[in-house]
Design an enzyme around this catalytic site. Structure first.
Site, mmCIF file in Angstrom:
data_model
loop_
_atom_site.group_PDB
_atom_site.id
_atom_site.type_symbol
_atom_site.label_atom_id
_atom_site.label_comp_id
_atom_site.label_asym_id
_atom_site.label_seq_id
_atom_site.Cartn_x
_atom_site.Cartn_y
_atom_site.Cartn_z
ATOM 1 N N ASP A 4 -8.292 -9.092 3.981
ATOM 2 C CA ASP A 4 -8.238 -7.910 4.690
ATOM 3 C C ASP A 4 -9.176 -7.668 5.853
ATOM 4 O O ASP A 4 -10.379 -7.096 5.642
ATOM 5 C CB ASP A 4 -8.065 -6.752 4.134
ATOM 6 N N GLU A 24 0.935 -1.133 0.117
ATOM 7 C CA GLU A 24 -0.123 0.078 0.116
ATOM 8 C C GLU A 24 0.859 1.569 -0.033
ATOM 9 O O GLU A 24 0.626 2.196 0.736
ATOM 10 C CB GLU A 24 -0.845 0.023 1.197
ATOM 11 N N GLU A 61 -12.794 -2.462 11.776
ATOM 12 C CA GLU A 61 -12.647 -1.779 10.529
ATOM 13 C C GLU A 61 -13.735 -2.038 9.576
ATOM 14 O O GLU A 61 -14.455 -1.295 8.970
ATOM 15 C CB GLU A 61 -11.396 -1.956 9.949
#
Ligand code: GCV
Length: 643
Positions: free
Chosen positions: A336, A257, A364
C-alpha cells in the site's frame, strides 16, 4: 482565493508573438479553449520573433489521435494535430515553452502519449471530507451537494494542461449518499460538472458501490449470477447513460477493506467485474476494477497469510477471463503505497488483461504534504523497471501499463491546492509522466519552480536539488530497508513502530531481539516466487536481494551484512541520522531563500519544513532507540541514542 498554479499567466512577463493564427474552423469546445488559452497567455507584438499557428491536420499517426507536434521555422511556430485534444495539449505546451523561453527557430518535436488512459482518482466524500486528503476540503462536494464554480473550471484547465484525459470524482469507498450518485438525486448536477471536464477532453468517471442494487431499492443481492440482479444492472446502466451520456464508466473497490463484493456469494473477482462490464458495454463504458483485495482481518500470530501475496493469488489465475471493457487497476506495489515496495508481481502475470497502474500522488505514507517528497523518481523507477532489471535477466517485459495509468489526487480547496506548494510538482509531474514515461524529472522540477514559484538561477537549482533528494531522504528517516508500515495507525504520519504489529492489517515487521523482517522466501510465504523465476530467485536470496528491499523479503539478524558492507543495525542508525540531518539542511536551504519568492509562499513552506524537521527527528530517535533497545548493539560511531 486560490493559486492558478502554472496557468497564472500574469506571474512572469507575458511572452510576445507577432500573431496567433487558427487554421481550424472547428468551433468545438476544445478548440475554443485552445484559442482562448493562447490569447490569454501571449501578447501580440509586431516586433516579436515569430507567430503561432494552430493547425488541425493529420500527422499520419492515426493510432495516436491525441498526438501533436510543434515546429518552429521561418518565424512561425506551428502546432499541429489531427485531433482537437492534440491541439489543446499543443496550445498549452507552446505556451509553456514560450514562457520558459525555450522556443526558437529550428525547434521541432513530436509528442506521442505513452498510454491511452491517463486518469486522476479523487477520494472525495459527499460531506466534503477527503479520504487521505492533506490540502483542505473537497472542491467537488460539500454537505451532500455537488459544487460547480469557477474553481471547477480552473481545475479542468490544470488537468488538460498536463494531458490528463480521465477523472474519477468520488472516493472508491462508496458509502451513504455517494451510492446515490447514480440516481435522479444527482444526475442534473453531475451533468453540469461533467460538461466542464468534457469540454477540456477529460472523460468523467464515478466510483461505484458494488452492492448498489441492495441500497437503491433493487434486489436484495449482489450475486453476479443472480438473473434479477443482472437485469437490475442492465436497466440501471441504461438509465445512467440516458442521464449521464458523457460518463466514461466506473471505478470499483470490491471485497476490500469492508466494501462489498462477489466473494460474499462464492464468486470470483472476474465474475463480479464482468457482470458490470457486460451491463455497461452497450453504452461504451469501462469498468475499472481495483486489485486492492486482501484479508484485513488477519491474526498477527499467523505467519502464513501474506497481504503481499493476496492480489496475486486472487487475480493472476483470472488472466484472460475479463471482458474487453474491464480494466484491472493495480497499485504500484503489493502492499500500500509505502515509501519503498517492490513492484506488484501482477504486472508480470497478466499479459492478457487490460492493466492500469495506480500511483498515489496524495502523500498518505510519504509525509502528508507536510514533508517534502518529490515522487516522480519513484514512479519513474516503477515505469522503468524492466530496463533496470535487465541485467538480472528477468527475461520478460513488464506489461505496465497496457491500458493506462491512474493516480490518487493530492488536491483540495487549500489556496495552493496541494498543502505544500512543492507537492504541486507531484501533481503537475504525474500528468507529464503519464503522457511520457521517459519524462525527465529534473526538467519537470525546473519547469514547476520557474512557472509556479518564479524561481531562477541558484535559488531554483537549490530547491530542485532538495526535491530530487527528498524521496531518498524520506526513505532514510522512516521505516528501514523496505520493511514499511512503522507509522501511526490510521493517520499514517509519524512513527509508531509497533503501531500495526499486533493489529489485523497484515503489515508486520516481526522484529525481535535477534533480527527483523518478513520471511517471504520458500521458508516463509514464498511471495518472492510470485515473480518471474529469475527475479524471484534474486529476491529470495538474501545475498542478492537489493538492500533497499531486504527486510521486505527476509527475516535477518541485526548483524547481517548488507551489500553495502554495513550491518543491518548500523545501516538503521546511519540512515536515520543522515535522513534527519538532510531534513535540517533542507530547512536551512529554504531559510536562505527568503526574499527570492513571494513572502506568503516562503513563509507557508518554511513552516512545513519546520514540521518536517520535527517529524524526521522523531523518526530518527524513535527508530534508533527502538532497535538499540531490542538488540543492545551500540552505534559504532558513538552518536547519541536515547535509552
Ligand atoms: C480509499 C489504504 C488507505 C485507504 C484507502 C485504501 C484504498 O488502505 O489507507 O484510505 O481507501 O488504501 O486504496 O482503497
Amino acid at each position: 482565493m486560490y493559486s492558478k498554479l502554472w496557468l497564472d499567466y500574469e506571474r512572469l512577463p507575458k511572452a510576445k508573438v507577432k500573431s496567433i493564427q487558427f487554421d481550424s474552423n472547428e468551433e468545438s469546445s476544445l478548440i475554443l479553449h485552445a484559442k482562448e488559452e493562447l490569447r490569454q497567455a501571449l501578447d501580440i507584438d509586431s516586433e516579436a520573433d515569430f507567430s503561432v499557428s494552430l493547425t488541425q491536420e493529420s500527422n499520419g499517426d492515426t493510432d495516436k489521435s491525441e498526438a501533436f507536434s510543434i515546429e518552429v521555422k521561418d518565424h512561425s511556430a506551428k502546432i499541429q494535430s489531427s485531433s482537437e485534444e492534440g491541439l489543446l495539449y499543443g496550445a498549452y505546451e507552446c505556451i509553456k515553452l514560450l514562457r520558459l523561453g525555450a522556443l526558437a527557430d529550428g525547434f521541432k518535436k513530436n509528442y506521442v502519449p505513452s498510454t491511452p488512459l491517463r486518469m486522476i482518482n479523487h477520494w472525495d466524500n459527499m460531506d466534503g471530507s477527503i479520504e487521505r486528503g492533506y490540502s483542505g476540503k473537497s472542491f467537488f462536494f460539500r454537505d451532500e451537494k455537488i459544487i460547480v464554480d469557477e474553481r471547477t473550471e480552473m481545475y479542468a484547465r490544470f488537468l488538460a494542461s498536463i494531458r490528463i484525459n480521465a477523472l474519477c470524482f468520488n472516493n472508491v469507498n462508496v458509502v451513504g449518499p455517494a451510492t446515490e450518485l447514480i440516481s435522479s438525486r444527482y444526475y442534473e448536477d453531475l451533468n453540469k460538472l461533467f460538461e466542464i471536464f468534457q469540454s477540456y477532453g477529460i472523460k468523467p468517471y464515478l466510483s461505484l458501490n458494488y452492492a448498489s442494487s441492495m441500497e437503491l431499492g433493487g434486489p436484495n443481492t449482489a450475486d453476479p449470477y443472480d438473473p434479477e440482479h443482472i437485469s437490475w444492472w442492465e436497466e440501471k446502466m441504461a438509465e445512467i447513460y440516458q442521464n449521464l451520456p458523457s460518463l466514461g464508466g466506473f471505478v470499483v473497490k470490491a471485497d476490500s477493506e469492508g466494501r462489498p463484493g462477489p466473494f460474499t456469494y462464492g464468486r470470483n473477482q472476474a465474475d463480479g467485474a464482468n457482470m458490470l462490464g457486460r451491463a455497461i458495454a452497450p453504452f461504451g463504458g469501462k469498468i475499472i476494477w481495483r486489485a486492492f483485495v486482501y484479508n484485513c482481518q488477519q491474526d498477527w500470530r499467523d505467519h502464513r497469510t501474506d497481504r503481499a501475496r493476496a492480489a496475486y493469488d486472487y487475480f493472476s489465475p483470472l488472466d484472460g477471463a475479463f471482458e474487453p471493457n474491464v480494466y484491472l487497476q493495480i497499485k504500484n506495489g503489493p502492499i500500500d503505497f509505502q515509501v519503498r515496495e517492490p513492484i506488484s508481481p501482477l504486472f508480470f502475470a497478466m499479459a492478457k488483461t487490460n492493466l492500469i497502474l495506480e500511483c498515489q500522488i496524495a502523500q498518505e505514507y510519504t509525509g502528508q504534504q507536510i514533508d517534502l517528497c518529490y515522487l516522480l523518481p519513484m514512479w519513474k523507477e516503477i515505469l522503468n523497471f524492466p530496463a533496470d532489471m535487465a541485467s538480472h535477466t528477468v527475461g520478460q517485459r513488464v506489461a505496465i501499463p497496457s491500458a493506462g495509468i491512474a493516480a490518487v489526487a493530492n488536491t483540495g480547496d487549500d489556496w495552493n491546492w496541494t498543502g505544500h506548494i512543492l507537492a504541486g510538482a507531484n501533481f503537475y509531474g504525474f500528468g507529464l509522466l503519464a503522457w511520457d514515461f521517459d519524462v525527465d524529472e529534473k526538467q519537470v522540477a525546473e519547469e514547476y519552480l520557474s512557472l509556479v514559484l518564479g524561481l531562477e538561477g541558484p535559488a531554483l537549482a537549490k530547491v530542485k536539488d532538495m526535491m530530487l533528494m527528498s524521496w531518498p531522504t524520506m526513505e532514510k528517516y522512516t521505516a528501514p530497508l523496505g520493511v514499511g508500515f512503522m507509522v501511526t495507525p490510521h493517520y499514517h504520519y509519524g512513527p509508531n513502530i509497533d503501531g500495526y504489529e499486533y493489529d489485523r492489517w497484515g503489515t508486520y515487521h516481526r522484529a525481535d531481539w535477534k533480527g527483523i523482517g518478513i520471511d517471504r522466501t520458500e521458508t516463509g510465504t514464498d511471495y518472492a516466487h510470485t515473480y518471474p523465476e529469475a527475479l524471484g530467485d534474486m529476491y529470495a536470496d538474501p545475498e542478492k536481494c537489493p538492500d533497499n528491499l531486504l527486510l521486505f523479503f527476509h527475516h535477518v539478524p541485526y548483524t547481517h551484512v548488507l551489500q553495502s558492507g554495513k550491518t543491518v543495525i548500523q545501516h538503521i542508525y546511519d540512515s536515520h541520522f543522515e535522513g534527519y540531518a538532510e531534513v535540517l539542511a533542507f530547512l536551512e536551504t529554504w531559510n536562505s531563500l527568503e526574499g527570492q519568492m513571494d513572502d506568503d509562499i516562503f513563509l507557508h513552506t518554511k513552516e512545513r519544513f519546520e514540521r518536517q524537521a520535527a517529524n524526521a527527528r522523531e523518526w530518527c530517535d524513535q527508530i534508533n532507540t527502538y532497535f538499540y533497545r531490542k538488540c543492545g548493539i551500540p552505534d559504532e560511531k558513538g552518536r547519541k541514542i536515547y535509552t
